[in-house]
Design a protein around this motif. Structure first.
Motif, PDB file in Angstrom:
ATOM      1  N   GLU A 262     -11.632  -1.224   0.300  1.00  0.00           N
ATOM      2  CA  GLU A 262     -11.344  -2.577   0.771  1.00  0.00           C
ATOM      3  C   GLU A 262     -12.676  -3.298   0.837  1.00  0.00           C
TER       4      GLU A 262
ATOM      5  N   ILE B 179     -11.516   7.672  -0.401  1.00  0.00           N
ATOM      6  CA  ILE B 179     -11.264   6.409   0.300  1.00  0.00           C
ATOM      7  C   ILE B 179     -12.490   6.008   1.112  1.00  0.00           C
TER       8      ILE B 179
ATOM      9  N   ILE C 252       0.842  -1.201   0.000  1.00  0.00           N
ATOM     10  CA  ILE C 252       0.000   0.000   0.000  1.00  0.00           C
ATOM     11  C   ILE C 252       0.877   1.250   0.000  1.00  0.00           C
TER      12      ILE C 252
ATOM     13  N   ALA D 288      -7.866   8.915  -7.790  1.00  0.00           N
ATOM     14  CA  ALA D 288      -8.168   7.501  -7.558  1.00  0.00           C
ATOM     15  C   ALA D 288      -9.244   7.333  -6.493  1.00  0.00           C
TER      16      ALA D 288
ATOM     17  N   LEU E  88     -11.728   0.954   6.657  1.00  0.00           N
ATOM     18  CA  LEU E  88     -10.518   0.357   6.108  1.00  0.00           C
ATOM     19  C   LEU E  88      -9.687  -0.247   7.229  1.00  0.00           C
TER      20      LEU E  88
ATOM     21  N   ILE F 219      -8.588   1.326  -6.919  1.00  0.00           N
ATOM     22  CA  ILE F 219      -7.645   0.461  -6.209  1.00  0.00           C
ATOM     23  C   ILE F 219      -8.423  -0.330  -5.163  1.00  0.00           C
TER      24      ILE F 219
ATOM     25  N   MET G 279       2.108   1.730  -3.457  1.00  0.00           N
ATOM     26  CA  MET G 279       1.020   2.207  -4.302  1.00  0.00           C
ATOM     27  C   MET G 279       0.812   3.715  -4.143  1.00  0.00           C
ATOM     28  N   MET G 280       1.009   4.242  -2.931  1.00  0.00           N
ATOM     29  CA  MET G 280       0.807   5.668  -2.691  1.00  0.00           C
ATOM     30  C   MET G 280       1.863   6.519  -3.381  1.00  0.00           C
TER      31      MET G 280
ATOM     32  N   LEU H 295      -7.631  11.731  -3.310  1.00  0.00           N
ATOM     33  CA  LEU H 295      -8.142  10.364  -3.376  1.00  0.00           C
ATOM     34  C   LEU H 295      -9.450  10.274  -2.604  1.00  0.00           C
TER      35      LEU H 295
ATOM     36  N   ASP I 194      -8.244  -3.254  -2.055  1.00  0.00           N
ATOM     37  CA  ASP I 194      -7.551  -4.149  -1.127  1.00  0.00           C
ATOM     38  C   ASP I 194      -8.375  -5.430  -1.047  1.00  0.00           C
TER      39      ASP I 194
ATOM     40  N   SER J 152      -3.892   0.986   7.100  1.00  0.00           N
ATOM     41  CA  SER J 152      -4.088   1.854   5.931  1.00  0.00           C
ATOM     42  C   SER J 152      -4.498   3.249   6.371  1.00  0.00           C
TER      43      SER J 152
ATOM     44  N   TYR K  93     -10.059   4.450  -3.486  1.00  0.00           N
ATOM     45  CA  TYR K  93      -9.411   3.334  -2.783  1.00  0.00           C
ATOM     46  C   TYR K  93     -10.431   2.677  -1.851  1.00  0.00           C
TER      47      TYR K  93
END
Length: 583
Positions: free
Chosen positions: A144, A97, A82, A140, A101, A171, A85-86, A95, A173, A105, A142
């Motif tokens: 999970e 999110i 992770i 992006a 999570l 993205i 990826m950042m 981002l 997880d 993260s 993000y």
């Protein structure tokens, strides 16, 4: 020909047979640290293993194949992946999110990424429309899924459609489901991250003075058995607990210690959130374990020769602390119903109380080993009978955080009048795998009962407990929720796996419905094997160390208890051995 996931893990179609001249199916493991160069200024593409290695390249190809991707990068941990990826994003990038999570993260984003100029919008991606949060600098989304810790599921395909509309990366997880169950790239995700360790990691506990692994011979077992007996888990404890213990060790002084207000606040907070119960600070008495508390209760509330009531088949130290203190063990046997669950014989319960002049009852709630989570109605019937006959109830609720079906009811919390007869035994030891810390929290609302209990503690020479147990308990209840939720998800799946395995492969064996605990109760009576022959085959042929049902009382004969709080690979091995031994 398309290969299944199991085959892909061993080799890929294009590399089958490559990398060796010996017919080996799987790719070789290159252990070399340096590589010979064809000449000065020339390279094979490999210089040092820390930079690249053919085995690592093969691993990356396999992972990419499992995820149905084009390429992969293997790193030492999920958080390393992770963090890498950042690095795709620059200061000023934005981002979106998910609000739920993995804690690691969240801490990375809050404490590192924000400091580096990355901006975040936090939304519930399961229920909110991400499109409303998109800005000109959004790069992006993000997520999970399933989320950690709440197990919410996000519609990956719908989110991917929104992301592509605005030229954003999606993205995902994928740690909790892994490529075995889910391929986010197939639903439109651009990047997938997953950790291959989690609870499947086998931690070597041998040569650590571990009761479970290092003392088989001393306890009459072959040294090479796989242990599934004692109720502790084979998972590493929460990192928050480790950090708290390390910080205390680094302080370097380990004098007499007591707990402060923060300790009780953490304990009470956990009980309130998870059990809708708010115990009072004045009720708390700490002991070095619940079995010790049971023994103190026997001494405090009965005299030699008195009968103490239990409900076999039940946790065997119940009967041991009764008999070892010169009291009589009186049994109100549970019975197995046609619904594959155990039930209470209430008529016999009250009859035993009257005929045996019972003044103390040990309740196991949830019940070990039969896995029942007693309902409010069942507990109320028990409680009302005990009120009628002035019976003190010691409720062992150590497994109260492992509930798979129904709701855990704290006995003392059902009726106000139960506070006058109740001793409630709790501990973080099972929930957070810290049994070796020797810490339990016993709650006794009735001042007279509490004073009698404390008197026996004083007589036994017990005062302050070990500082490490206090530190671990506070850290667990304060910060261990995320670890707990993830662990429960894994154990729940293990229980489901055992149930399916028993149905498919263990003819003559029935798994009793497991409503609570991580201890599965297996009925082998239909195999036709005697309890003695069953034990012999399990121990000496399967080389497994389970808990034989007969130690839980005569009604447990023909049963076995198995601890499933372990990595799936270990559980599979154990069940496979069991299958071979009994058929």
């Amino acid at each position: 020909m398309a290969r299944g996931i199991g085959t892909k893990c061993i080799h890929l179609e294009e590399t089958e047979g490559q990398g060796n001249n010996y017919g080996a199916i799987s790719y070789p493991i290159y252990q070399t640290a340096t590589y010979a160069h064809p000449g000065v200024g020339k390279s094979t593409g490999y210089d040092y293993s820390r930079l690249q290695n053919p085995t690592r390249e093969q691993l990356e190809k396999v992972v990419a194949s499992l995820e149905n991707g084009t390429d992969a990068v293997a790193l030492s941990s999920g958080m390393a992946a992770i963090s890498l990826m950042m690095e795709l994003f620059a200061p000023g990038d934005h981002l979106i999110i998910d609000s739920d999570l993995y804690g690691g993260s969240i801490r990375l984003f809050d404490h590192i990424s924000k400091k580096n100029g990355i901006q975040f919008s936090v939304i519930d991606c399961c229920r909110e429309d991400a499109e409303h949060c998109i800005r000109e600098n959004t790069k992006a989304v993000y997520i999970e899924t399933p989320t950690n810790p709440m197990m919410n599921v996000t519609d990956i395909a719908a989110l991917a459609k929104t992301a592509k509309k605005h030229n954003l990366l999606l993205i995902v997880d994928n740690t909790f489901l892994s490529p075995y169950f889910q391929n986010p790239l197939d639903f439109g995700a651009d990047i997938v991250v997953h950790s291959g360790t989690k609870y499947d990691k086998v931690v070597n506990r041998k040569n650590t003075d571990c009761l479970k692994y290092d003392f088989a011979k001393q306890r009459g077992m072959p040294e090479d058995v796989i242990p599934f007996w004692v109720a502790d888990m084979d998972f590493k404890a929460s990192s928050y607990i480790e950090d708290a213990l390390i910080a205390r060790v680094q302080h370097g002084i380990f004098g007499y210690s007591e707990c402060g207000a923060d300790y009780f606040k953490a304990v009470q907070g956990w009980m309130k959130v998870h059990h809708e119960w708010e115990p009072q600070a004045a009720w708390l008495v700490k002991t070095p374990g619940i079995v010790f508390a049971l023994a103190m209760a026997v001494k405090a509330y009965t005299k030699r020769g008195d009968g103490v009531l239990i409900q076999p088949p039940v946790y065997y130290p119940f009967s041991e602390v009764i008999a070892d203190n010169g009291r009589r063990v009186v049994g109100n046997n549970l019975y197995l119903g046609e619904d594959n669950r155990y039930h209470i014989d209430f008529a016999d319960f009250e009859k035993k109380i009257i005929e045996e002049n019972i003044k103390l009852f040990f309740l196991c709630n949830p019940h070990n080993p039969v896995g029942r989570v007693w309902t409010r109605e069942e507990l109320t019937r028990l409680g009302d009978i005990c009120i009628r006959h002035n019976v003190i109830v010691v409720s062992d609720e150590i497994h109260h955080d492992f509930i798979w079906s129904g709701t855990h009811e704290v006995f003392v919390n059902i009726k106000k009048e139960y506070e006058e007869i109740s001793v409630t035994c709790t501990s973080p030891s099972k929930t957070f795998n810290i049994a070796g810390m020797q810490i339990s929290n016993i709650f006794i609302p009735n001042g007279m009962l509490r004073n009698r209990f404390r008197h026996e503690l004083d007589a036994a020479g017990t005062s302050q407990l070990g500082v490490m147990g206090l530190v671990a308990c506070e850290a667990a209840y304060k910060n261990g929720g995320e670890w707990y939720q993830a662990m429960c998800a894994y154990v729940r799946d293990n229980i489901a796996f055992v149930k399916q395995y028993v149905q498919e492969y263990l003819a003559g064996v029935t798994m009793i419905e497991t409503e609570g605990t991580y201890l599965v109760w297996l009925d082998f009576r239909a195999t036709g094997l005697s309890a003695e022959e069953l034990d012999r085959r399990i121990i000496h042929e399967a080389k497994l160390w389970l808990d034989s049902g007969k130690i839980f009382g005569d009604s447990g004969s023909g049963f076995q208890r198995i601890n499933v709080a372990c990595p799936r690979s270990v559980l599979k091995e154990g069940l496979g051995r069991l299958r071979m031994a009994i058929h």
